[in-house]
Motif scaffolding. Structure first.
Motif, PDB file in Angstrom:
ATOM      1  N   VAL A   1       7.370   4.367   3.059  1.00 10.39           N
ATOM      2  CA  VAL A   1       8.614   3.945   4.045  1.00 10.39           C
ATOM      3  C   VAL A   1       9.909   3.744   3.246  1.00 10.39           C
ATOM      4  O   VAL A   1      10.769   3.848   3.552  1.00 10.39           O
ATOM      5  N   ARG A   2       9.672   2.633   2.127  1.00 10.20           N
ATOM      6  CA  ARG A   2      10.693   2.530   1.194  1.00 10.20           C
ATOM      7  C   ARG A   2      11.359   3.702   0.740  1.00 10.20           C
ATOM      8  O   ARG A   2      12.589   3.502   0.525  1.00 10.20           O
ATOM      9  N   MET A   3      10.761   4.731   0.082  1.00 12.75           N
ATOM     10  CA  MET A   3      11.211   5.745  -0.525  1.00 12.75           C
ATOM     11  C   MET A   3      12.188   6.448   0.684  1.00 12.75           C
ATOM     12  O   MET A   3      13.112   6.856   0.253  1.00 12.75           O
ATOM     13  N   ILE A   4      11.564   6.545   1.906  1.00 14.86           N
ATOM     14  CA  ILE A   4      12.249   7.192   2.978  1.00 14.86           C
ATOM     15  C   ILE A   4      13.670   6.604   3.248  1.00 14.86           C
ATOM     16  O   ILE A   4      14.785   6.952   3.412  1.00 14.86           O
ATOM     17  N   GLU A   5      13.559   5.092   3.438  1.00 17.24           N
ATOM     18  CA  GLU A   5      14.844   4.376   3.477  1.00 17.24           C
ATOM     19  C   GLU A   5      15.928   4.440   2.435  1.00 17.24           C
ATOM     20  O   GLU A   5      16.881   4.506   2.703  1.00 17.24           O
ATOM     21  N   ASP A   6      15.341   4.553   1.276  1.00 13.35           N
ATOM     22  CA  ASP A   6      16.240   4.658   0.013  1.00 13.35           C
ATOM     23  C   ASP A   6      16.788   5.849   0.083  1.00 13.35           C
ATOM     24  O   ASP A   6      17.990   6.034  -0.141  1.00 13.35           O
ATOM     25  N   ALA A   7      16.307   7.154   0.501  1.00 18.99           N
ATOM     26  CA  ALA A   7      16.722   8.390   0.437  1.00 18.99           C
ATOM     27  C   ALA A   7      17.955   8.453   1.576  1.00 18.99           C
ATOM     28  O   ALA A   7      18.888   8.971   1.427  1.00 18.99           O
ATOM     29  N   LYS A   8      17.582   7.739   2.776  1.00 19.10           N
ATOM     30  CA  LYS A   8      18.504   7.779   3.657  1.00 19.10           C
ATOM     31  C   LYS A   8      19.934   7.061   3.396  1.00 19.10           C
ATOM     32  O   LYS A   8      21.000   7.303   3.889  1.00 19.10           O
TER      33      LYS A   8
ATOM     34  N   ASP B   1       0.989  -1.021   0.005  1.00 15.02           N
ATOM     35  CA  ASP B   1      -0.076   0.023  -0.075  1.00 15.02           C
ATOM     36  C   ASP B   1       0.985   1.156  -0.018  1.00 15.02           C
ATOM     37  O   ASP B   1       2.083   1.117   0.075  1.00 15.02           O
ATOM     38  N   MET B   2       0.317   2.508  -0.009  1.00 17.87           N
ATOM     39  CA  MET B   2       0.942   3.625  -0.247  1.00 17.87           C
ATOM     40  C   MET B   2       2.182   3.874   1.153  1.00 17.87           C
ATOM     41  O   MET B   2       2.946   4.501   0.990  1.00 17.87           O
ATOM     42  N   ALA B   3       1.755   3.329   2.309  1.00 12.70           N
ATOM     43  CA  ALA B   3       2.489   3.447   3.519  1.00 12.70           C
ATOM     44  C   ALA B   3       3.581   2.900   3.187  1.00 12.70           C
ATOM     45  O   ALA B   3       4.888   3.463   3.615  1.00 12.70           O
TER      46      ALA B   3
END
Length: 47
Positions: free
Chosen positions: A37-44, A31-33
Motif C-alpha cells: 500500500v505504501r509503495m502504491i501511494e508513493d508511486a501515485k 506486514d507485506m500488505a
C-alpha cells in the motif's frame, strides 16, 4: 551432586527476555500488505 530443588529456588528469569516479549507484543508490525500500500501511494505521488 546437583540439588535441583535448591537450584530452582535460585532461578530468576532474565529481564532481557521479559523486555523483549513486551517490545514484540507492543509493537505495531508492518506486514507485506502495508508495504505494498505504501509503495502504491508513493508511486501515485510521483506521477
Amino acid at each position: 551432586m546437583i540439588n535441583f530443588e535448591e537450584e530452582l529456588k535460585k532461578f530468576h528469569p532474565s529481564l532481557e527476555v521479559e523486555e523483549f516479549e513486551a517490545a514484540v507484543y507492543n509493537q505495531d508490525l508492518t506486514d507485506m500488505a502495508d508495504v505494498l500500500v505504501r509503495m502504491i501511494e508513493d508511486a501515485k505521488e510521483e506521477e
